[in-house]
Design an enzyme around this catalytic site. Structure first.
Site, PDB file in Angstrom:
ATOM      1  N   GLY A 168      30.284  43.467  49.455  1.00  0.00           N
ATOM      2  CA  GLY A 168      29.559  42.529  48.599  1.00  0.00           C
ATOM      3  C   GLY A 168      30.497  41.434  48.137  1.00  0.00           C
ATOM      4  O   GLY A 168      30.169  40.254  48.162  1.00  0.00           O
ATOM      5  N   ALA A 169      31.712  41.851  47.711  1.00  0.00           N
ATOM      6  CA  ALA A 169      32.700  40.887  47.213  1.00  0.00           C
ATOM      7  C   ALA A 169      34.060  41.564  47.151  1.00  0.00           C
ATOM      8  O   ALA A 169      34.167  42.784  47.277  1.00  0.00           O
ATOM      9  CB  ALA A 169      32.297  40.399  45.822  1.00  0.00           C
ATOM     10  N   HIS A 207      31.479  42.326  37.802  1.00  0.00           N
ATOM     11  CA  HIS A 207      32.274  43.431  38.365  1.00  0.00           C
ATOM     12  C   HIS A 207      33.614  42.921  38.898  1.00  0.00           C
ATOM     13  O   HIS A 207      34.684  43.453  38.567  1.00  0.00           O
ATOM     14  CB  HIS A 207      31.467  44.102  39.485  1.00  0.00           C
ATOM     15  CG  HIS A 207      32.166  45.229  40.184  1.00  0.00           C
ATOM     16  ND1 HIS A 207      31.855  46.550  39.960  1.00  0.00           N
ATOM     17  CD2 HIS A 207      33.175  45.240  41.101  1.00  0.00           C
ATOM     18  CE1 HIS A 207      32.640  47.321  40.714  1.00  0.00           C
ATOM     19  NE2 HIS A 207      33.441  46.546  41.419  1.00  0.00           N
ATOM     20  N   GLU A 208      33.566  41.871  39.714  1.00  0.00           N
ATOM     21  CA  GLU A 208      34.813  41.367  40.327  1.00  0.00           C
ATOM     22  C   GLU A 208      35.770  40.794  39.275  1.00  0.00           C
ATOM     23  O   GLU A 208      36.996  40.940  39.397  1.00  0.00           O
ATOM     24  CB  GLU A 208      34.493  40.296  41.386  1.00  0.00           C
ATOM     25  CG  GLU A 208      33.592  40.770  42.521  1.00  0.00           C
ATOM     26  CD  GLU A 208      34.040  42.073  43.170  1.00  0.00           C
ATOM     27  OE1 GLU A 208      35.257  42.304  43.292  1.00  0.00           O
ATOM     28  OE2 GLU A 208      33.167  42.883  43.537  1.00  0.00           O
TER      29      GLU A 208
END
EC number: 3.4.11.-
Length: 762
Positions: A157-158, A193-194
């Site tokens: 996702g990332a 989140h990141e």
């Protein structure tokens, strides 16, 4: 899509290459020689020589730029001390938009030329999240800039690279005309989140991959904290129970693994980027925070970050700080949750004024494991005030609930029933099995709307899991579900919808003669909420209503509700002639596409061809994924085969192929044959990434016979690789659990009468 690789994109009608890095977990070594382990931290000075017209980015700002004709040389500032897996380089043609933190730190979103407006939402979330984390961790963001980049070909996702976070396009870009509400929400959660990783992971890094959950579990938990602060109307902590449910499902397999898992070889690491490290990790953190209290927990985290900044830490280091700050036995409590796999079920039996509790390891195959846990138990009787809280440290425990019971009159004139709810608001990572009397009380509490949203979710999730494990009958699960008929909240109904679909699926194998009546009951269960919302968005409706409408329409299509399917086809045909029609907004398109595919066959292909045309014409990643997710849902096996073959063509990016594996029940054997026939190509193309395991689980897990499990085992005996071995074992275990559940349902004498009664009531 790992190491230093090329991603393709289109610019002015021409296909161009973008240069990108993805180093986590062990691929920095593909780009430059290094000690490629998280504990070997170093500073990095990077110099890039690139074509003059391109943008080149790395972790730090540019210190010096020299242009020499068609080539320019960029020297970047020296980085702080960091792990190799966080180094990043991106080179390509980009537009960007920019904002600043109050201290002047630049925050940018880079995306393909012409798409910069789609980065505004993520940029806003990023700036606000960074400020929130600076306050929460009491440590400023450590770098002089933060760039976030949308990459067309990207495997996860990332990725939280220090100061240069890379994203799959769907995880960063949001277009308020073309994107769905669920996409907006997932962008917010992914960005939060990141950016949490910039502290938890980048500033303080796990010592070894065994402690991966320290990165991922914490970033997951903290991202919900941030999103809840930014968008309180999303009820994101109630939605968090979807993550908890995923963790509980996986951890009920014998082939699960502890949160802290021994890693002995580089090829074992990918397999632990799973629901245990992320969802169970985040859930036990929520449990611990709930037990210690929010303030004490926050102070301890801030101290942990300060103590270990620019260094490495292991799980024990975190427990030591939390124990010191709170005075609670954190290490002993949490070791039982992180060092052993699985979790408990608590059996609750009421005998007069005594509540007898017994813990045992819960496994979906119905067996009992040997695990024992220190469980933070919470319970309430008849209302949420007062509550009882204690640590259950032994297998058995008796609790005098006389005072709790006496506060609730069993002969209440209003017809109210007495009820006890354990695991208040589902803060604990465990299940509860109530005796018959307590279960009847809980069903009443659901129907009478006495429970919180979180507890309504916990009750139905536990009941479903107990049914799968053959610890509870299917009729008792169906009667409980009927108590949710007047529920209109997205956060609860999203769980009811998933469970309804799984029930509809299993009864087709177990008791096909009852399948239509059970589907009718499930359709009626969802219909009042669906009718209330309708197909068309209403002025002033909230984010959760938009998501609920989308989920309900998809569920009704999948359950075969003809009225919904016909409406889906009608609106789809209008949409084909006018892509901007308000009759099919982005949120409702998945239902329409699935509805169309229910009507497609080899002799009536127009809907299939139309969807392929939409796929080819759109430049929006979310729309392409939406189309892919519907193609193989067709009941016609020939079309399913065509849809699967389409995934292997150059028209589908490698990262997106897995979205096309949502296969109709009629197409399961076809898909298995397709996987075997194309295994050599699939394994060669995807074996270097965790995506290969998705092919295996999506095609194997839905089967429900022991014979099929043996057949799958035989095929993979000489083909298994470490990158998907764990997923294969888990998929085979699921097949055997399904087979056992099917047999159990076939033996339930009261099922036919129960179904008749429920359909008649509806």
């Amino acid at each position: 899509m790992r190491g230093f690789y090329r991603s393709k994109y289109e610019y002015n009608g021409e296909i161009r290459n973008m240069a990108v890095t993805q180093f986590e977990a062990v691929d920095a070594r593909r780009c430059f020689p290094c000690w490629d382990e998280p504990a070997f931290k170093a500073t990095f000075e990077i110099t890039l020589e690139v074509p003059s017209e391109l943008v080149a980015l790395s972790n730090m700002p540019v210190a010096e730029e020299k242009v020499n004709g068609v080539v320019k040389t960029l020297s970047f500032e020296e980085s702080p001390i960091m792990s190799t897996y966080l180094v990043a380089i991106v080179v390509g043609l980009f537009d960007y938009i920019e904002d600043k933190l109050p201290d002047g730190t630049k925050v940018r979103v880079y995306c393909q030329v012409g798409k910069s407006s789609q980065g505004k939402f993520a940029l806003d979330v990023a700036v606000k999240s960074l400020q929130l984390y600076e306050n929460y961790f009491a440590v400023p963001y450590p770098l002089p800039k933060l760039d976030m980049v949308a990459i067309p070909d990207f495997v996860g996702g990332a990725m939280e690279n220090y100061g240069l976070v890379t994203y799959q396009e769907t995880a960063l870009l949001y277009d308020d005309r073309l994107s769905s509400a669920s996409n907006k929400q997932s962008v917010a959660i992914t960005v939060a989140h990141e950016l949490a990783h910039q502290w938890f992971g980048n500033l303080v890094t796990m010592e070894w991959w065994t402690h991966l959950w320290l990165n991922e579990g914490f970033a997951s938990w903290v991202s919900y904290l941030a999103v809840d602060s930014l968008f309180p109307e999303w009820k994101i902590w109630t939605q968090f129970l979807e993550d908890t449910a995923a963790g509980l499902m996986l951890d009920a397999l014998s082939e699960s693994h502890p949160i802290e898992v021994e890693i002995n070889h580089a090829n074992e690491i990918d397999a632990i980027f799973d629901s245990i490290s992320y969802d169970k990790g985040a859930s036990v953190i929520r449990m611990l925070q709930s037990y210690l209290g929010a303030e004490s927990f926050q102070q301890a985290l801030a101290l942990y970050i300060k103590k270990n900044a620019y260094s490495n830490a292991k799980t024990e280091d975190l427990w030591a700080v939390l124990e010191e700050e709170s005075g609670e036995p954190v290490k002993d409590l949490m070791n039982s949750w992180t060092k052993q796999q699985g979790y408990p079920v608590i059996y609750a039996n009421l005998k007069k004024h005594e509540l007898e509790l017994e813990q045992a390891q819960f496994l979906s195959d119905g067996s009992s494991g040997t695990g024992m846990w220190i469980i933070p138990v919470t319970l309430c009787c008849g209302s949420y005030n007062p509550q009882e809280k204690f640590l259950l440290k032994s297998k058995y425990h008796k609790l005098d609930v006389k005072e709790l019971v006496s506060s609730h009159d069993p002969n209440n004139e209003n017809g109210e029933r007495f009820w006890i709810k354990l695991n208040v608001d589902q803060t604990g990572f465990y299940r509860v099995k109530y005796d018959d009397e307590l279960a009847a009380g809980i069903r009443y509490a659901v129907q009478a709307n006495k429970l919180s949203l979180m507890d309504k979710i916990g009750v139905v999730e536990d009941s479903y899991a107990l049914s799968v494990a053959c610890k509870q009958t299917l009729p008792s699960l169906l009667f409980l579900l009927s108590a949710y008929g007047e529920e209109f909240d997205y956060t609860v109904l999203s769980h009811v919808i998933v469970i309804s679909r799984k029930i509809a699926d299993v009864v087709m194998d177990a008791t096909p003669e009852l399948a239509n009546d059970i589907k009718l009951f499930l359709i009626n269960l969802l219909l009042s909420a669906a009718k209330k919302l309708g197909w068309d968005p209403k002025d002033g409706e909230n984010h959760l209503d938009v998501m609920l409408r989308a989920d309900l329409l998809v569920a009704l299509v999948r359950l075969g509700h003809e009225e919904t399917i016909n409406e889906a086809v009608k609106r789809f045909n209008i949409f084909l002639n006018d892509r901007n029609t308000p009759l099919l907004p982005p949120d409702n398109r998945k239902a329409a596409y699935l509805g169309v595919m229910q009507t497609v066959s080899t002799s009536n292909r127009s809907g299939f061809e139309s969807l392929l045309r939409i796929y080819t014409e759109t430049d929006q990643s979310e729309e392409r994924v939406r189309v892919l997710g519907s193609l193989a849902s067709c009941p016609d096996k020939e079309i399913v085969l065509e849809a699967l073959n389409f995934l292997l063509t150059p028209k589908v990016r490698n990262q997106d192929a897995i979205y096309g594996l949502g296969i109709s029940r009629q197409g399961r054997e076809t898909a298995w044959g397709w996987l075997k026939e194309n295994w050599e190509y699939i394994s060669k193309t995807w074996v270097a990434s965790f995506l290969i395991s998705r092919f295996v689980s999506a095609i194997v897990s839905p089967f429900k016979s022991s014979e099929k499990a043996v057949e799958v085992e035989e095929f993979f005996a000489s083909r298994v690789k470490p990158s998907f071995e764990r997923e294969l074992k888990q998929s085979l275990e699921r097949v055997r659990i399904n087979a056992k559940w099917v047999e159990s349902i076939r033996g339930e004498q009261s099922l036919a009468d129960a179904v008749k009664e429920l359909v008649h009531k509806a």
